[in-house]
Design a protein around this motif. Structure first.
Motif, PDB file in Angstrom:
ATOM      1  N   VAL A 298     -12.129  -6.182   2.674  1.00  0.00           N
ATOM      2  CA  VAL A 298     -12.197  -4.775   2.274  1.00  0.00           C
ATOM      3  C   VAL A 298     -11.678  -3.885   3.400  1.00  0.00           C
ATOM      4  N   LEU A 299     -12.108  -4.181   4.623  1.00  0.00           N
ATOM      5  CA  LEU A 299     -11.671  -3.377   5.766  1.00  0.00           C
ATOM      6  C   LEU A 299     -10.165  -3.489   5.962  1.00  0.00           C
ATOM      7  N   ASN A 300      -9.613  -4.683   5.797  1.00  0.00           N
ATOM      8  CA  ASN A 300      -8.178  -4.866   5.965  1.00  0.00           C
ATOM      9  C   ASN A 300      -7.381  -4.062   4.942  1.00  0.00           C
ATOM     10  N   VAL A 301      -7.856  -4.054   3.690  1.00  0.00           N
ATOM     11  CA  VAL A 301      -7.176  -3.264   2.664  1.00  0.00           C
ATOM     12  C   VAL A 301      -7.278  -1.777   3.001  1.00  0.00           C
TER      13      VAL A 301
ATOM     14  N   VAL B  41      -4.139   0.845   3.599  1.00  0.00           N
ATOM     15  CA  VAL B  41      -4.009   2.065   2.803  1.00  0.00           C
ATOM     16  C   VAL B  41      -4.016   3.296   3.702  1.00  0.00           C
ATOM     17  N   ALA B  42      -4.891   3.296   4.711  1.00  0.00           N
ATOM     18  CA  ALA B  42      -4.937   4.439   5.631  1.00  0.00           C
ATOM     19  C   ALA B  42      -3.605   4.608   6.347  1.00  0.00           C
ATOM     20  N   LYS B  43      -3.015   3.514   6.779  1.00  0.00           N
ATOM     21  CA  LYS B  43      -1.706   3.596   7.437  1.00  0.00           C
ATOM     22  C   LYS B  43      -0.645   4.121   6.475  1.00  0.00           C
ATOM     23  N   ALA B  44      -0.704   3.665   5.241  1.00  0.00           N
ATOM     24  CA  ALA B  44       0.254   4.138   4.245  1.00  0.00           C
ATOM     25  C   ALA B  44       0.092   5.632   3.994  1.00  0.00           C
TER      26      ALA B  44
ATOM     27  N   PHE C 126       2.742   2.242  10.406  1.00  0.00           N
ATOM     28  CA  PHE C 126       2.185   0.893  10.468  1.00  0.00           C
ATOM     29  C   PHE C 126       1.591   0.600  11.843  1.00  0.00           C
ATOM     30  N   SER C 127       2.166   1.168  12.885  1.00  0.00           N
ATOM     31  CA  SER C 127       1.697   0.913  14.249  1.00  0.00           C
ATOM     32  C   SER C 127       0.471   1.744  14.620  1.00  0.00           C
TER      33      SER C 127
ATOM     34  N   ALA D  35       0.833  -1.207   0.000  1.00  0.00           N
ATOM     35  CA  ALA D  35       0.000   0.000   0.000  1.00  0.00           C
ATOM     36  C   ALA D  35       0.865   1.254   0.000  1.00  0.00           C
ATOM     37  N   HIS D  36       1.986   1.201   0.701  1.00  0.00           N
ATOM     38  CA  HIS D  36       2.890   2.358   0.735  1.00  0.00           C
ATOM     39  C   HIS D  36       3.375   2.718  -0.667  1.00  0.00           C
ATOM     40  N   GLU D  37       3.736   1.708  -1.449  1.00  0.00           N
ATOM     41  CA  GLU D  37       4.194   1.991  -2.813  1.00  0.00           C
ATOM     42  C   GLU D  37       3.054   2.505  -3.686  1.00  0.00           C
TER      43      GLU D  37
END
Length: 394
Positions: free
Chosen positions: A308-311, A315-318, A346-347, A272-274
């Motif tokens: 969906v929630l996990n993705v 993405v939100a963390k990224a 990430f944390s 997700a970061h990339e």
């Protein structure tokens, strides 16, 4: 960070995540299992229309899954335009069309790479039929995965099989209309164990470059050797404009098709970061995101909601990565400092932020709880009695 800056950052994260679109696959709503056994569940759809209804339920509760991919002939219907109208009435659209050229007896030695020209013709004709279905449904994506390969050295010519593959892809490519594209997937192994004709992203990329702008690579989390740096190849494909789609799922060992983020949430975050760094999560970026999973033990609809929630959480963390601090640490050669910037993001617990986002979208802040309260599972278990449940068998 000041309160105003924090509020601005939070608003930006919520807006970006809310705009991301994640397609669900029709086959994830049907019965599935291992090569040993498929365990049937109650309430499983019996046709493409009931699959669309389940997909619409995922979208109603998440606001993030406005389309469902079809697999042909698993989802074959007499009138695809009618199925598209039904989907629209349910509040979603029909998405990528996925041909099946791996479950016919004729494909024992391959489909488009088969040594027999008649079998190759049969496979190509099916791919062309799927482009016709795209025309009828309004889909813009033909999603291609081939089970073609060999089990033994000398079984067939590796080079000639590549020629057959290129010829087939070229014919289908030429049939694509304006606004349509093909996504070419790959897989390291399975069902064949000596060679796969599309084993890796490099092979897929090379074929796509030779074909043209309408051909792009489709990455699946589970289709790589253990330890493969998937975020690296995602970054490279984005750089060259050849990342056409990404299939999210989770894996421990091989192509496990577990819920996205369930096995390795840190890997999902790194990917997700990339994607965020390249500004590729926007719908306008034209990268097709989909969940490609098989829910063998768990209930289908809530498992897809959870994915969906996990993705979204990844993405939100990224999106929370302090880009300025990261770049400064990288340029200063501060190895630990740069890594710490990523780990801080990430944390972060983004669940409250995403709950606020859903409330702002008029959704329940907890889609899983909302599903259990909705009574939908009991409804489909009561109504879907009799007939033949959808599934790929084993």
């Amino acid at each position: 960070m000041t309160d105003h800056a924090a509020a601005t950052a939070a608003a930006a994260v919520k807006a970006a995540v809310a705009a991301m679109r994640i397609e669900t696959p029709s086959w994830a709503y049907g019965n599935s299992g291992t090569r040993f056994k498929v365990f049937a569940q109650t309430g499983v759809p019996r046709d493409a229309y009931e699959k669309v209804s389940d997909a619409a339920m995922v979208h109603r509760l998440t606001g993030a899954a406005p389309s469902v991919a079809l697999h042909i002939p698993w989802d074959a219907v007499d009138d695809y335009a009618d199925l598209a109208r039904f989907a629209e009435a349910e509040g979603i659209a029909l998405g990528a069309i996925n041909p099946n050229v791996f479950q016919d007896n004729d494909y024992k030695l391959g489909s488009v790479c088969h040594p027999d020209a008649g079998v190759r013709r049969k496979a190509i004709d099916h791919l062309l039929e799927c482009v016709d279905i795209m025309d009828a449904t309004g889909s813009s994506i033909l999603s291609l995965w081939f089970a073609d390969g060999t089990n033994y050295a000398g079984q067939d010519s590796i080079a000639v099989r590549q020629d057959r593959l290129a010829t087939a892809l070229s014919e289908v490519y030429d049939r694509l209309g304006d606004g349509q594209r093909m996504l070419v997937e790959y897989k390291l192994f399975e069902p064949h164990f000596y060679s796969m004709d599309l084993p890796d992203w490099g092979t897929s990329y090379a074929h796509c470059v030779a074909l043209g702008d309408k051909a792009q690579v489709l990455v699946d989390t589970g289709h790589h050797a253990p330890g493969t740096n998937i975020e690296f190849l995602v970054s490279v494909l984005l750089r060259f404009g050849k990342l056409g789609g990404f299939h999210f799922n989770g894996r421990n060992y091989a192509d496990d098709d577990l819920m996205a983020g369930a096995a390795d949430p840190f890997q999902l975050f790194r990917i997700a970061h990339e994607l965020v760094r390249a500004d590729a999560i926007r719908p306008e970026a034209n990268v097709a995101y989909m969940l490609d999973q098989c829910h063998n033990l768990e209930a289908k609809v809530p498992a897809l909601i959870r994915s969906v929630l996990n993705v979204q959480e990844a993405v939100a963390k990224a999106l929370l990565v302090d880009t300025g601090a990261l770049v400064a640490a990288q340029q200063a050669g501060d190895v630990l400092g740069a890594h710490a910037v990523l780990m801080d993001a990430f944390s972060s617990d983004v669940r409250p932020l995403l709950a606020e986002m859903r409330v702002g979208m008029g959704l329940d802040p907890d889609p899983i709880a909302a599903y259990h309260r909705s009574g939908y599972q009991k409804k489909i278990e009561t109504e879907r009695v009799g007939g033949q449940q959808a599934g790929w068998g084993a």
